[in-house]
Design a protein around this motif. Structure first.
Motif, short mmCIF file in Angstrom:
data_model
loop_
_atom_site.label_atom_id
_atom_site.label_comp_id
_atom_site.label_asym_id
_atom_site.label_seq_id
_atom_site.Cartn_x
_atom_site.Cartn_y
_atom_site.Cartn_z
N GLY A 105 0.82 -1.21 0.00
CA GLY A 105 0.00 0.00 0.00
C GLY A 105 0.85 1.25 0.00
O GLY A 105 1.98 1.25 0.48
N ALA A 106 0.30 2.33 -0.55
CA ALA A 106 1.04 3.59 -0.60
C ALA A 106 1.18 4.19 0.79
O ALA A 106 2.18 4.81 1.12
CB ALA A 106 0.33 4.58 -1.51
N GLY A 107 0.16 4.02 1.62
CA GLY A 107 0.21 4.61 2.95
C GLY A 107 -0.48 3.70 3.94
O GLY A 107 -1.35 2.91 3.58
N ARG A 108 -0.05 3.77 5.20
CA ARG A 108 -0.63 2.91 6.24
C ARG A 108 -1.63 3.72 7.05
O ARG A 108 -1.23 4.43 7.97
CB ARG A 108 0.46 2.39 7.15
N THR A 109 -2.89 3.64 6.69
CA THR A 109 -3.88 4.39 7.46
C THR A 109 -4.15 3.68 8.78
O THR A 109 -4.14 2.45 8.86
CB THR A 109 -5.19 4.55 6.67
N ALA B 146 -10.53 5.83 3.39
CA ALA B 146 -9.80 6.11 2.16
C ALA B 146 -10.75 6.12 0.97
O ALA B 146 -11.62 5.26 0.86
CB ALA B 146 -8.71 5.06 1.93
N TYR B 147 -10.57 7.12 0.11
CA TYR B 147 -11.21 7.11 -1.20
C TYR B 147 -10.17 6.80 -2.27
O TYR B 147 -10.52 6.39 -3.37
CB TYR B 147 -11.87 8.46 -1.51
N GLY B 148 -8.89 7.01 -1.93
CA GLY B 148 -7.87 6.89 -2.98
C GLY B 148 -6.60 6.20 -2.53
O GLY B 148 -5.51 6.57 -2.97
N GLN B 149 -6.72 5.19 -1.67
CA GLN B 149 -5.54 4.39 -1.33
C GLN B 149 -5.06 3.68 -2.60
O GLN B 149 -5.89 3.25 -3.42
CB GLN B 149 -5.91 3.35 -0.26
N VAL B 150 -3.75 3.59 -2.77
CA VAL B 150 -3.20 2.88 -3.94
C VAL B 150 -2.40 1.68 -3.45
O VAL B 150 -1.64 1.78 -2.48
CB VAL B 150 -2.32 3.82 -4.79
N ILE B 151 -2.60 0.55 -4.12
CA ILE B 151 -1.81 -0.65 -3.82
C ILE B 151 -1.20 -1.17 -5.12
O ILE B 151 -1.65 -0.83 -6.20
CB ILE B 151 -2.68 -1.78 -3.19
N HIS B 152 -0.14 -1.98 -4.97
CA HIS B 152 0.31 -2.75 -6.13
C HIS B 152 0.53 -4.19 -5.71
O HIS B 152 0.72 -4.49 -4.53
CB HIS B 152 1.56 -2.13 -6.78
N PHE B 153 0.45 -5.08 -6.71
CA PHE B 153 0.67 -6.51 -6.47
C PHE B 153 1.00 -7.17 -7.80
O PHE B 153 0.78 -6.60 -8.86
CB PHE B 153 -0.57 -7.17 -5.82
N ALA C 287 -9.08 12.93 16.49
CA ALA C 287 -9.56 11.55 16.37
C ALA C 287 -9.46 11.07 14.92
O ALA C 287 -9.52 11.87 13.99
CB ALA C 287 -11.00 11.45 16.86
N PRO C 288 -9.28 9.74 14.72
CA PRO C 288 -9.07 9.23 13.35
C PRO C 288 -10.31 9.27 12.47
O PRO C 288 -10.20 9.26 11.25
CB PRO C 288 -8.63 7.78 13.59
N ASN C 289 -11.52 9.31 13.05
CA ASN C 289 -12.73 9.11 12.25
C ASN C 289 -13.00 10.24 11.25
O ASN C 289 -13.79 10.05 10.32
CB ASN C 289 -13.96 8.88 13.14
N GLY C 290 -12.35 11.40 11.40
CA GLY C 290 -12.54 12.49 10.45
C GLY C 290 -11.57 12.46 9.28
O GLY C 290 -11.70 13.26 8.35
N LEU C 291 -10.59 11.55 9.32
CA LEU C 291 -9.49 11.58 8.35
C LEU C 291 -9.74 10.66 7.15
O LEU C 291 -10.18 9.52 7.30
CB LEU C 291 -8.19 11.15 9.05
N TYR C 292 -9.45 11.20 5.95
CA TYR C 292 -9.62 10.47 4.69
C TYR C 292 -8.34 10.58 3.87
O TYR C 292 -7.86 11.69 3.64
CB TYR C 292 -10.75 11.10 3.85
N LEU C 293 -7.83 9.43 3.40
CA LEU C 293 -6.79 9.44 2.37
C LEU C 293 -7.53 9.61 1.04
O LEU C 293 -8.18 8.70 0.55
CB LEU C 293 -6.00 8.12 2.40
N LYS C 294 -7.47 10.84 0.48
CA LYS C 294 -8.36 11.20 -0.62
C LYS C 294 -7.82 10.81 -1.98
O LYS C 294 -8.54 10.27 -2.81
CB LYS C 294 -8.61 12.71 -0.58
N GLU C 295 -6.53 11.10 -2.21
CA GLU C 295 -6.01 10.91 -3.57
C GLU C 295 -4.49 10.80 -3.54
O GLU C 295 -3.85 11.46 -2.72
CB GLU C 295 -6.42 12.11 -4.44
#
Lengths: 249, 249
Positions: free
Chosen positions: A48-52, A58-65, A236-244
């Motif tokens: 994953g691009a980032g560890r939330t 997340a709306y825009g988490q990026v992964i590769h495999f 608090a974490p509940n307001g946070l979004y990995l957007k893009e």
């Protein structure tokens, strides 16, 4: 082997974060379990691009495999999307070159943070915005947030004991505006990388400034002093979004 | 005795609807349990303006109830709001005359219905919008929805076996537009009363028209024939919101 890049959206509420941990429900584990089924029972590791953290969306988490075969990307997207649990969606899948790396390839990330300032708080948004039903000086917060734009050492805004050596990052956008939700503020941060808990610490500090319990000039003071004790609490974490996430090249 | 009117918001996801039922978690039961505590252990019955089904949400449900004392309304609101579970919020409390009745006093209700047309559906909205990831002719739906405005016998849009005799209702607003959420349609219906499952049946029929599986003229046909068999399926409850109730006088 063919490398695939996928964009993933998820509701973080019922996850112990993105990264796999023993005996916890994580986004990584759910996706890898689905990929294993789609890969004839052979394990597939995702990056994953980032560890939330737990509760972060997340709306825009990026992964590769990597998969042994060249697959039709829309069929693979549909199979992954429908076989993962309903709090995960697979937005897109594409073929990428073998040297693409979701985490290490240069990119710009955008995070959003929603704060519900309504009193009472909106019960339908309780997992999707952080409640702050207190007085807020929006103008002071907008002055303060502008100090975060640029290249700075963000040591004062990261969790104590962080293992990363270089804490210099560049923020290209830091804005505060009313969101399209009622009584809800939207913070937006874009940059070339963020330290552990940096966004939540910046938001917690900005809310304290908005509430009049810290001056606007506290932001440059935290940046120059690198002193975590001078910053506000972690929001608090509940307001946070990995957007893009946008990759270079 | 003093009569109180309160506006209630709730996330319908974890409730078996508004109205009390044995061995089920309902909004009515949770509020009455809290009122009993705030009323020295004496039971308090509440009367709701409308009975929302399981999974249906509310921003503007109205209830009334009687308490022996004249209380400060903001203190009562705060006490109720903080002591009810976090999926219920008490938006306002006011003193009203003894003959106020949340259900029988003349009022105009507004319902909203959200449809997520994204593909894949938004996992963060899975409890708050109904997913319809198929082709939709928005213009055809807008033509069709206009036929619902006015005074009609809505027998064709209510559940079979409904116990209400008079099924004539007046709809003053019926509109379809893009909502502020991404890829999400917003239906809005205002009127002097709605039959059981009427809004969900109207939305289910409009979606079928939008998908090209019924003509626009099906709406006037259902109204004049009063034939439930001619209408579309009942849309899922998770997209429905009791938005606002405005009383006459």
């Amino acid at each position: 082997m063919t490398r695939y890049k996928a964009i993933i959206a998820y509701d973080g509420t019922a996850f112990s974060g993105f990264q796999r941990q023993p005996h916890k429900r994580t986004v990584q584990e759910e996706i890898e379990t689905t990929l294993l089924r789609l890969n004839s029972g052979q394990p597939v590791l995702i990056q994953g691009a980032g560890r939330t953290d737990a509760g972060v969306h997340a709306y825009g988490q990026v992964i590769h495999f990597d998969l042994p075969q060249l697959r039709d990307t829309e069929k693979l997207r549909f199979g992954l999307d429908t076989q993962t649990p309903e709090d995960i969606a697979v937005v897109s899948v594409e073929h990428v070159s073998d040297d693409f790396h979701a985490r290490y390839q240069k990119h710009r990330k955008t995070y959003e943070f929603l704060v519900d300032v309504g009193r009472p708080k909106n019960p339908l948004m309780r997992h999707y915005a952080t409640s702050f039903p207190y007085l807020l000086d929006i103008e002071a917060m907008q002055q303060a947030i502008a100090y975060l734009v640029g290249t700075h050492d963000f040591t004062g805004f990261t969790a104590a004991g962080s293992s990363v050596d270089n804490k210099v990052r560049t923020i290209t956008r830091a804005t505060l505006e009313w969101s399209s939700y009622p009584n809800t503020l939207l913070f937006t941060f874009s940059g070339n990388g963020f330290l552990y808990k940096q966004v939540r610490n910046m938001v917690g500090t900005l809310l304290k400034i908005g509430n009049g319990r810290m001056p606007v000039a506290q932001i440059p003071l935290i940046l120059t002093s690198k002193d975590r004790q001078l910053a506000g609490p972690t929001a608090a974490p509940n307001g946070l979004y990995l957007k893009e996430i946008i990759y270079e090249d």
